[in-house]
Write an enzyme that holds these catalytic residues in place. Structure first.
Site, mmCIF file in Angstrom:
data_model
loop_
_atom_site.group_PDB
_atom_site.id
_atom_site.type_symbol
_atom_site.label_atom_id
_atom_site.label_comp_id
_atom_site.label_asym_id
_atom_site.label_seq_id
_atom_site.Cartn_x
_atom_site.Cartn_y
_atom_site.Cartn_z
ATOM 1 N N SER A 70 5.269 -17.737 15.693
ATOM 2 C CA SER A 70 4.058 -18.543 15.517
ATOM 3 C C SER A 70 3.533 -18.970 16.875
ATOM 4 O O SER A 70 4.261 -18.979 17.860
ATOM 5 C CB SER A 70 4.413 -19.787 14.700
ATOM 6 O OG SER A 70 3.318 -20.660 14.621
ATOM 7 N N LYS A 82 3.701 -26.758 14.187
ATOM 8 C CA LYS A 82 4.846 -26.262 13.412
ATOM 9 C C LYS A 82 6.102 -26.340 14.275
ATOM 10 O O LYS A 82 7.171 -26.718 13.793
ATOM 11 C CB LYS A 82 4.619 -24.803 13.001
ATOM 12 C CG LYS A 82 3.665 -24.619 11.857
ATOM 13 C CD LYS A 82 3.672 -23.158 11.449
ATOM 14 C CE LYS A 82 2.691 -22.880 10.343
ATOM 15 N NZ LYS A 82 2.657 -21.458 10.001
ATOM 16 N N GLU A 137 -1.275 -9.978 12.423
ATOM 17 C CA GLU A 137 -2.382 -9.955 11.464
ATOM 18 C C GLU A 137 -1.809 -10.055 10.049
ATOM 19 O O GLU A 137 -1.032 -9.177 9.632
ATOM 20 C CB GLU A 137 -3.180 -8.651 11.620
ATOM 21 C CG GLU A 137 -4.522 -8.737 10.930
ATOM 22 C CD GLU A 137 -5.228 -7.386 10.874
ATOM 23 O OE1 GLU A 137 -6.098 -7.235 9.999
ATOM 24 O OE2 GLU A 137 -4.890 -6.507 11.687
ATOM 25 N N ASP A 142 5.419 -19.021 7.010
ATOM 26 C CA ASP A 142 4.060 -18.803 6.514
ATOM 27 C C ASP A 142 3.819 -19.881 5.474
ATOM 28 O O ASP A 142 4.607 -20.051 4.538
ATOM 29 C CB ASP A 142 3.865 -17.413 5.915
ATOM 30 C CG ASP A 142 2.373 -17.123 5.800
ATOM 31 O OD1 ASP A 142 1.688 -17.113 6.839
ATOM 32 O OD2 ASP A 142 1.873 -16.943 4.673
ATOM 33 N N PHE A 175 -1.173 -32.383 10.910
ATOM 34 C CA PHE A 175 -2.176 -31.387 11.303
ATOM 35 C C PHE A 175 -2.816 -30.797 10.044
ATOM 36 O O PHE A 175 -2.450 -31.147 8.921
ATOM 37 C CB PHE A 175 -1.540 -30.288 12.168
ATOM 38 C CG PHE A 175 -0.599 -29.369 11.433
ATOM 39 C CD1 PHE A 175 0.689 -29.765 11.128
ATOM 40 C CD2 PHE A 175 -1.011 -28.097 11.032
ATOM 41 C CE1 PHE A 175 1.561 -28.911 10.454
ATOM 42 C CE2 PHE A 175 -0.147 -27.233 10.359
ATOM 43 C CZ PHE A 175 1.139 -27.655 10.067
ATOM 44 N N GLY A 176 -3.748 -29.900 10.264
ATOM 45 C CA GLY A 176 -4.348 -29.132 9.167
ATOM 46 C C GLY A 176 -4.880 -29.996 8.039
ATOM 47 O O GLY A 176 -5.693 -30.908 8.241
ATOM 48 N N TYR A 177 -4.394 -29.720 6.850
ATOM 49 C CA TYR A 177 -4.896 -30.398 5.655
ATOM 50 C C TYR A 177 -4.231 -31.756 5.399
ATOM 51 O O TYR A 177 -4.520 -32.404 4.388
ATOM 52 C CB TYR A 177 -4.687 -29.503 4.421
ATOM 53 C CG TYR A 177 -5.441 -28.187 4.481
ATOM 54 C CD1 TYR A 177 -6.777 -28.117 4.101
ATOM 55 C CD2 TYR A 177 -4.833 -27.011 4.921
ATOM 56 C CE1 TYR A 177 -7.486 -26.916 4.149
ATOM 57 C CE2 TYR A 177 -5.524 -25.810 4.984
ATOM 58 C CZ TYR A 177 -6.841 -25.770 4.596
ATOM 59 O OH TYR A 177 -7.539 -24.583 4.651
ATOM 60 N N ASP A 178 -3.349 -32.202 6.287
ATOM 61 C CA ASP A 178 -2.622 -33.463 6.051
ATOM 62 C C ASP A 178 -3.528 -34.667 5.737
ATOM 63 O O ASP A 178 -3.187 -35.473 4.863
ATOM 64 C CB ASP A 178 -1.716 -33.804 7.250
ATOM 65 C CG ASP A 178 -0.465 -32.942 7.296
ATOM 66 O OD1 ASP A 178 -0.143 -32.310 6.275
ATOM 67 O OD2 ASP A 178 0.186 -32.900 8.351
ATOM 68 N N ARG A 195 7.746 -27.693 4.502
ATOM 69 C CA ARG A 195 8.418 -27.157 5.702
ATOM 70 C C ARG A 195 9.767 -27.841 5.913
ATOM 71 O O ARG A 195 10.742 -27.201 6.284
ATOM 72 C CB ARG A 195 7.511 -27.349 6.928
ATOM 73 C CG ARG A 195 8.022 -26.662 8.186
ATOM 74 C CD ARG A 195 6.946 -26.573 9.271
ATOM 75 N NE ARG A 195 5.783 -25.856 8.762
ATOM 76 C CZ ARG A 195 4.660 -26.438 8.344
ATOM 77 N NH1 ARG A 195 4.505 -27.749 8.433
ATOM 78 N NH2 ARG A 195 3.672 -25.731 7.853
HETATM 79 P P1 IMP Z 1 -0.141 -19.946 8.868
HETATM 80 O O1 IMP Z 1 -0.005 -20.248 10.318
HETATM 81 O O2 IMP Z 1 -0.729 -18.625 8.557
HETATM 82 O O3 IMP Z 1 1.123 -20.189 8.123
HETATM 83 O O4 IMP Z 1 -1.246 -20.955 8.334
HETATM 84 C C1 IMP Z 1 -0.904 -22.157 7.842
HETATM 85 C C2 IMP Z 1 -2.149 -22.990 7.628
HETATM 86 O O5 IMP Z 1 -1.925 -23.757 6.452
HETATM 87 C C3 IMP Z 1 -2.332 -23.968 8.770
HETATM 88 O O6 IMP Z 1 -3.297 -23.525 9.661
HETATM 89 C C4 IMP Z 1 -2.756 -25.235 8.068
HETATM 90 O O7 IMP Z 1 -4.136 -25.229 7.938
HETATM 91 C C5 IMP Z 1 -2.160 -25.110 6.685
HETATM 92 N N1 IMP Z 1 -0.877 -25.839 6.633
HETATM 93 C C6 IMP Z 1 0.378 -25.337 6.561
HETATM 94 N N2 IMP Z 1 1.301 -26.300 6.573
HETATM 95 C C7 IMP Z 1 0.611 -27.454 6.671
HETATM 96 C C8 IMP Z 1 1.036 -28.813 6.751
HETATM 97 O O8 IMP Z 1 2.223 -29.172 6.775
HETATM 98 N N3 IMP Z 1 0.049 -29.712 6.821
HETATM 99 C C9 IMP Z 1 -1.280 -29.393 6.817
HETATM 100 N N4 IMP Z 1 -1.714 -28.140 6.778
HETATM 101 C C10 IMP Z 1 -0.775 -27.169 6.698
#
Ligand code: IMP
Length: 195
Positions: free
Chosen positions: A7, A12, A38, A67, A151-154, A180
Site C-alpha cells: 500500500s 493504513k 491496478e 484491501d 481518514f476516508g469515510y470515518d 482493520r
Molecule cells: P484501498 O486502498 O483500495 O483498500 O481503498 C480503501 C478505501 O476505502 C480508502 O481510500 C478509504 O476511502 C476507504 N476506507 C478503507 N478503510 C477505511 C477506514 O478505516 N476508514 C475510512 N475509510 C476507509
C-alpha cells in the site's frame, strides 16, 4: 517479523503499526520500491490477494496487503471495492471530504443508513504460503461529516453504541473495533503461532 505493506496509504500504515505491534511494517517506498497496483478484481479478496502477490513477486519477502472499503446497504453495497475511486471524474480520485459529500448526496431521501466497513488482509510469507482473513465493522452513515480523526469515510460513519462517528474516536479505540483492527488481530495471532 519485517513485513512490507502492499500500500502507499500512510493512514493504513499508521493503524497497522499499532495493530501489529512487535513487527516492523514498511511501505514499498521505504525500501526503494515503487508500487502501484491496478485493482481489477471483483471482490476485496481478489484485490487483496492480487496486491499481495504483485508486491511479493517484486520483493520476495513477507508482504501484507489490506484491501478495504465501505459498503452501504441501500446502495446495493456501493461504494464497495470502488471506495477509493468513488465519484472519480476522468480517473481523478476525489479528496476524501468531497467524496464523503458525494456519498451523502446519494443518500438524501433514503431512510436505511446501515453500512459496514470491510477489510480483507492477505499475508504472503512465501509463494506457496499465504493466509487471508476478512472482517467487517458495522455502523450507519450520518447526514453530515463530523470529527477529524482517522481518514476516508470515518467522519460520516456513525456508531450508535458510542454516539460518535469513527472520526471522533481516539485512533487506538478505532483499532479495537474496526474492520482493520479485527483482521489485523487475526493476522497477529497467526504470526504468534507460526511454525
Ligand atoms: P484501498 O486502498 O483500495 O483498500 O481503498 C480503501 C478505501 O476505502 C480508502 O481510500 C478509504 O476511502 C476507504 N476506507 C478503507 N478503510 C477505511 C477506514 O478505516 N476508514 C475510512 N475509510 C476507509
Amino acid at each position: 517479523m519485517e513485513i512490507i505493506l502492499a500500500s502507499g496509504n500512510r493512514h493504513k500504515l499508521f493503524e497497522l503499526k499499532e495493530i501489529l505491534k512487535g513487527h516492523t511494517l514498511l511501505l514499498p517506498k521505504d525500501i526503494g520500491i515503487s508500487f502501484d497496483f491496478e485493482e481489477t478484481g471483483s471482490t476485496f479478496l481478489e484485490n487483496s490477494q492480487g496486491k499481495a502477490f504483485d508486491l511479493f513477486n517484486k520483493v520476495n519477502r513477507p508482504v501484507l496487503a489490506d484491501d478495504s472499503g465501505l459498503s452501504v446497504a441501500t446502495l446495493n453495497g456501493e461504494p464497495g471495492i470502488y471506495s477509493a475511486r468513488y465519484g472519480s471524474v476522468n480517473g481523478v480520485e476525489l479528496e476524501a471530504p468531497v467524496r464523503n459529500l458525494y456519498l451523502l448526496d446519494k443518500l438524501q431521501g433514503k431512510t436505511d443508513l446501515n453500512a459496514e466497513f470491510i477489510c480483507c488482509m492477505t499475508l504472503v510469507l512465501d509463494k506457496n504460503r499465504f493466509f487471508a482473513v476478512q472482517e467487517s465493522f458495522k455502523g450507519e452513515i450520518t447526514r453530515e461529516s463530523t470529527g477529524i480523526n482517522g481518514f476516508g469515510y470515518d467522519p460520516i460513519f456513525f456508531l450508535p453504541e458510542y454516539g460518535k462517528t469513527v472520526a471522533e474516536l481516539p485512533e487506538k479505540e478505532k483499532n479495537t473495533i474496526s474492520h482493520r483492527g479485527k483482521a489485523g488481530y487475526r493476522i497477529a495471532k497467526l504470526l504468534e503461532k507460526l511454525e
